[in-house]
Write an enzyme that holds these catalytic residues in place. Structure first.
Site, PDB file in Angstrom:
ATOM      1  N   GLU A 264       0.835  -1.378   0.217  1.00  0.00           N
ATOM      2  CA  GLU A 264      -0.203   0.013  -0.289  1.00  0.00           C
ATOM      3  C   GLU A 264       0.719   1.092  -0.434  1.00  0.00           C
ATOM      4  O   GLU A 264       1.750   1.692   0.610  1.00  0.00           O
ATOM      5  CB  GLU A 264      -0.706  -0.410   1.605  1.00  0.00           C
ATOM      6  CG  GLU A 264      -1.604   1.998   1.744  1.00  0.00           C
ATOM      7  CD  GLU A 264      -2.579   1.930   0.428  1.00  0.00           C
ATOM      8  OE1 GLU A 264      -2.304   2.862  -0.097  1.00  0.00           O
ATOM      9  OE2 GLU A 264      -3.260   0.941  -0.025  1.00  0.00           O
TER      10      GLU A 264
ATOM     11  N   SER B  57      -6.676  -0.522   5.412  1.00  0.00           N
ATOM     12  CA  SER B  57      -7.589  -0.659   5.230  1.00  0.00           C
ATOM     13  C   SER B  57      -8.384   0.987   5.991  1.00  0.00           C
ATOM     14  O   SER B  57      -8.901   0.704   7.651  1.00  0.00           O
ATOM     15  CB  SER B  57      -8.119  -1.512   5.713  1.00  0.00           C
ATOM     16  OG  SER B  57      -9.634  -2.245   5.669  1.00  0.00           O
TER      17      SER B  57
ATOM     18  N   CYS C 152     -15.650   6.234   2.148  1.00  0.00           N
ATOM     19  CA  CYS C 152     -17.050   6.720   2.415  1.00  0.00           C
ATOM     20  C   CYS C 152     -17.438   7.324   4.090  1.00  0.00           C
ATOM     21  O   CYS C 152     -18.452   8.485   3.639  1.00  0.00           O
ATOM     22  CB  CYS C 152     -17.722   5.916   2.133  1.00  0.00           C
ATOM     23  SG  CYS C 152     -17.941   5.075   0.642  1.00  0.00           S
TER      24      CYS C 152
ATOM     25  N   VAL D  87       4.078   0.408  -5.956  1.00  0.00           N
ATOM     26  CA  VAL D  87       4.822  -0.037  -6.869  1.00  0.00           C
ATOM     27  C   VAL D  87       4.958   0.210  -7.983  1.00  0.00           C
ATOM     28  O   VAL D  87       4.109   1.143  -8.856  1.00  0.00           O
ATOM     29  CB  VAL D  87       3.715  -1.539  -6.985  1.00  0.00           C
ATOM     30  CG1 VAL D  87       3.808  -1.890  -8.277  1.00  0.00           C
ATOM     31  CG2 VAL D  87       3.710  -2.779  -6.117  1.00  0.00           C
TER      32      VAL D  87
ATOM     33  N   ASN E  73     -16.165  -3.987  -2.824  1.00  0.00           N
ATOM     34  CA  ASN E  73     -16.114  -5.175  -1.752  1.00  0.00           C
ATOM     35  C   ASN E  73     -16.672  -6.863  -2.227  1.00  0.00           C
ATOM     36  O   ASN E  73     -15.976  -6.985  -2.063  1.00  0.00           O
ATOM     37  CB  ASN E  73     -16.700  -4.602  -0.663  1.00  0.00           C
ATOM     38  CG  ASN E  73     -16.405  -3.430  -0.067  1.00  0.00           C
ATOM     39  OD1 ASN E  73     -15.440  -3.883   1.445  1.00  0.00           O
ATOM     40  ND2 ASN E  73     -16.635  -1.714  -0.179  1.00  0.00           N
TER      41      ASN E  73
ATOM     42  N   TYR F 172     -45.705  -4.948   6.055  1.00  0.00           N
ATOM     43  CA  TYR F 172     -46.752  -3.644   5.780  1.00  0.00           C
ATOM     44  C   TYR F 172     -47.090  -3.740   7.250  1.00  0.00           C
ATOM     45  O   TYR F 172     -47.859  -4.835   8.367  1.00  0.00           O
ATOM     46  CB  TYR F 172     -47.650  -4.064   5.131  1.00  0.00           C
ATOM     47  CG  TYR F 172     -49.106  -2.810   5.642  1.00  0.00           C
ATOM     48  CD1 TYR F 172     -48.579  -1.751   5.855  1.00  0.00           C
ATOM     49  CD2 TYR F 172     -50.486  -3.532   6.225  1.00  0.00           C
ATOM     50  CE1 TYR F 172     -49.943  -1.575   6.431  1.00  0.00           C
ATOM     51  CE2 TYR F 172     -51.339  -3.116   6.699  1.00  0.00           C
ATOM     52  CZ  TYR F 172     -50.915  -1.450   7.111  1.00  0.00           C
ATOM     53  OH  TYR F 172     -52.328  -0.552   7.083  1.00  0.00           O
TER      54      TYR F 172
END
Length: 569
Positions: A39, A45, A49, A87, A312, A433
């Site tokens: 990373e 991680s 959002c 990378v 995801n 309902y």
């Protein structure tokens, strides 16, 4: 699969939803493989959002955004996580990657058997004058959020300009307002939330206005002023906006530089081409999420759909497949939802604008209904727009604007689209309902029934009066007298529904009558009465007065923004 001693080496480039998800699933599938996750940033991680809500202190615990750490992934999944490493190249013939340590610049080569590219997308930062000045931010990572919060505190920010009125832009606006900051929102498109059809954004505009946000539509940025830090942004119209902080929400593009240099195939939208197993043009290299094109479930065409939900799920599929599985990913349809103040807007499948651009044969149907039984206290209106294939009645898309219960309904409609259901099948669904939760005919059922009436010709509808290609058009308002006091459509004749049977002779039978009420339900009843009483040319105004007002609100907002620009330049 006997994977305990597989000895396979899986290297994953990038974390967050796709990369970390693929790594964790690969380990659950294969205990004997070596899994390396590389990373570029400091966090592997995190819940990106949730970042706007952290900026606005609605999420107060920063640690809650960090879903996994290198230490937790090592202890639970035995994954070798290397943060602050980038990378820089892929050698496909040797099956190695070259990695650069961000802090030292040192490089090394790392071999792989299976490679996963999960770099996602990067913010669009146009090469404009002053764009590198301090005080200009994107919001894509935890460090971005940290810097924004620090700037707001240290600079005693009073005024902000948010550029871009998409999902992240509006969420950021809402949270800056909560901090007591005066916000101006700039959007180059003629509406907020460009993925939606224009009239459905009226609820968002009303909430932005209620929150005191100054909205400028149809205007882009041309550059920033300032010496050490940005002090103003210049718009293409010539308007100059001064502020203490500037946030870019212009959009993102797939970060495909590494893949392109490696000779991997790119699609029309510039994202990676992948197959149903999420393999790139190199079968030992997998990708997905914001980096790759996927099949759109409505028409089967590959498109770029950069959303967290599909990413995801794709992480799970990739984790299975790099471990020897053959799981497929069928696609997505762009299901999205956003909160703006007290309003919630959601969409799934094709918008009307998209369906029209693709040349599809479709019709549109609007309904407005309470999110639960009207006699139970607290019912809030929601307007549902359905885009329906004319020949089959299959649902192609849906948009909803309301306050409560929008999430439940959009998920039902998203499921219906994925199952290729018709509006008749949706109308027959058995949905839960009870008065606090819904009505005996749920808003989804009501919307489907209304569309079914259009499909089978029970009622003829128009979206706007001007859609009728006739000179002799009349407009009939069948609302109650107290409702029309707040306004009527220009030129309308008023006959309340309950008086229509006694007064229908007041209507010229040679005219084409467009009938409307508040939401379209009573006017549907009225059209059926008039047809059976001998008036041959009767049309229901889809969505009624409410949708016409939504269109008017959007048009007035566009005009106000235009007038304000002219006045200020």
């Amino acid at each position: 699969m006997d994977d305990k001693q597989s000895g396979k080496k899986i290297v994953i480039v990038g974390g967050v939803a796709l990369g970390a998800g693929a790594a964790a699933k690969a380990r659950r599938m294969d205990e004997g493989s070596e899994i390396v996750l590389i990373e570029r940033g400091p966090y592997v991680s995190f819940a990106n959002c949730g970042l706007p809500y952290y900026v606005g202190n609605e999420i107060s615990d920063r640690g809650a955004l960090l879903l996994n750490t290198p230490e937790s992934l090592k202890s639970r999944f035995n994954i070798d996580v290397r943060v602050l490493q980038e990378v820089v190249s892929i050698n496909r013939s040797d099956k190695t990657i070259t990695v650069r340590k961000v802090e030292s610049g040192e490089t090394y080569d790392e071999p792989y058997d299976k490679l996963v590219l999960a770099m996602g997308a990067k913010p669009i930062v146009p090469p404009l004058p002053g764009i590198q000045l301090s005080g200009i931010f994107n919001l894509r990572s935890v460090p971005d959020a940290d810097q924004i919060k620090s700037w707001v505190s240290q600079q005693l920010v009073k005024r902000a300009v948010v550029i871009g009125a998409g999902f992240i832009g509006l969420e950021t606006v809402e949270n800056l307002v909560k901090l007591g900051i005066e916000v101006t929102l700039v959007e180059k498109a003629p509406q907020v939330l460009p993925p939606f059809d224009a009239e459905m954004t009226a609820a968002a505009l009303r909430e932005l206005n209620r929150m005191g946000v100054h909205v400028i539509l149809g205007d882009g940025i041309s550059g920033f002023d300032g010496v050490d830090k940005a002090t103003a942004v210049n718009l293409e119209s010539g308007l100059r906006l001064e502020a203490d902080i500037f946030l870019l929400g212009i959009g993102v593009r797939p970060e495909t530089g590494l893949a392109k240099d490696a000779g991997l195939e790119l699609g029309v939208a510039g994202a990676l081409v992948i197959n149903e197993y999420l393999q790139t043009s190199d079968p030992d290299i997998y990708s997905g999420g914001d980096l790759a094109e996927i099949v759109h479930l409505v028409d089967g065409v590959r498109r770029w759909i950069p959303l967290a939900g599909p990413a995801n799920k794709q992480g799970r599929v990739i984790g299975i497949n790099v471990s020897g599985g053959k799981e497929t990913f069928d696609g997505a349809q762009g299901t999205s939802i956003v909160r703006v103040g007290r309003a919630t807007l959601a969409t799934t499948g094709f918008s009307e604008r998209t369906a029209k651009s693709l040349g599809l044969n479709f019709f549109v149907s609007f309904t407005t209904a309470g999110h639960h039984a009207g006699y139970y206290p607290g019912a809030k209106d929601m307007t549902i727009k359905l885009i329906v294939e004319t020949s089959t009645g299959r649902l192609l898309g849906a948009e909803i604007a309301g306050r409560e219960g929008v999430d439940k309904r959009i998920d039902v409609l998203a499921t219906a689209i994925a199952a290729r259901m018709t509006v008749s099948q949706i109308a027959a669904l058995d949905l839960a309902y009870a008065p606090p939760f819904s009505s005996a005919k749920d808003p989804v059922i009501m919307a489907a029934m209304a569309a079914e009436n259009v499909q089978y010709g029970t009622v003829r509808t128009v979206q706007v009066v001007e859609d009728l290609p006739f000179d002799n058009v009349g407009i009939l308002d069948v609302r109650r007298p107290d409702e029309v006091e707040a306004g009527m459509l220009p030129g309308a004749v008023h006959i309340p529904l309950d008086e229509l049977r006694d007064r229908f002779t007041e209507l010229d039978t040679n005219k084409h009558w467009v009938v409307y009420c508040r939401s379209g339900q009573r006017s549907y009843f009225a059209t059926q009465i008039l047809l059976r009483l001998g008036l041959p040319h009767v049309y229901n105004l889809s969505g009624g007065y409410l949708v016409q007002q939504m269109r008017q609100d959007v048009a007035e907002s566009q005009k106000s923004a235009s007038d304000a620009k002219v006045a200020m330049i």
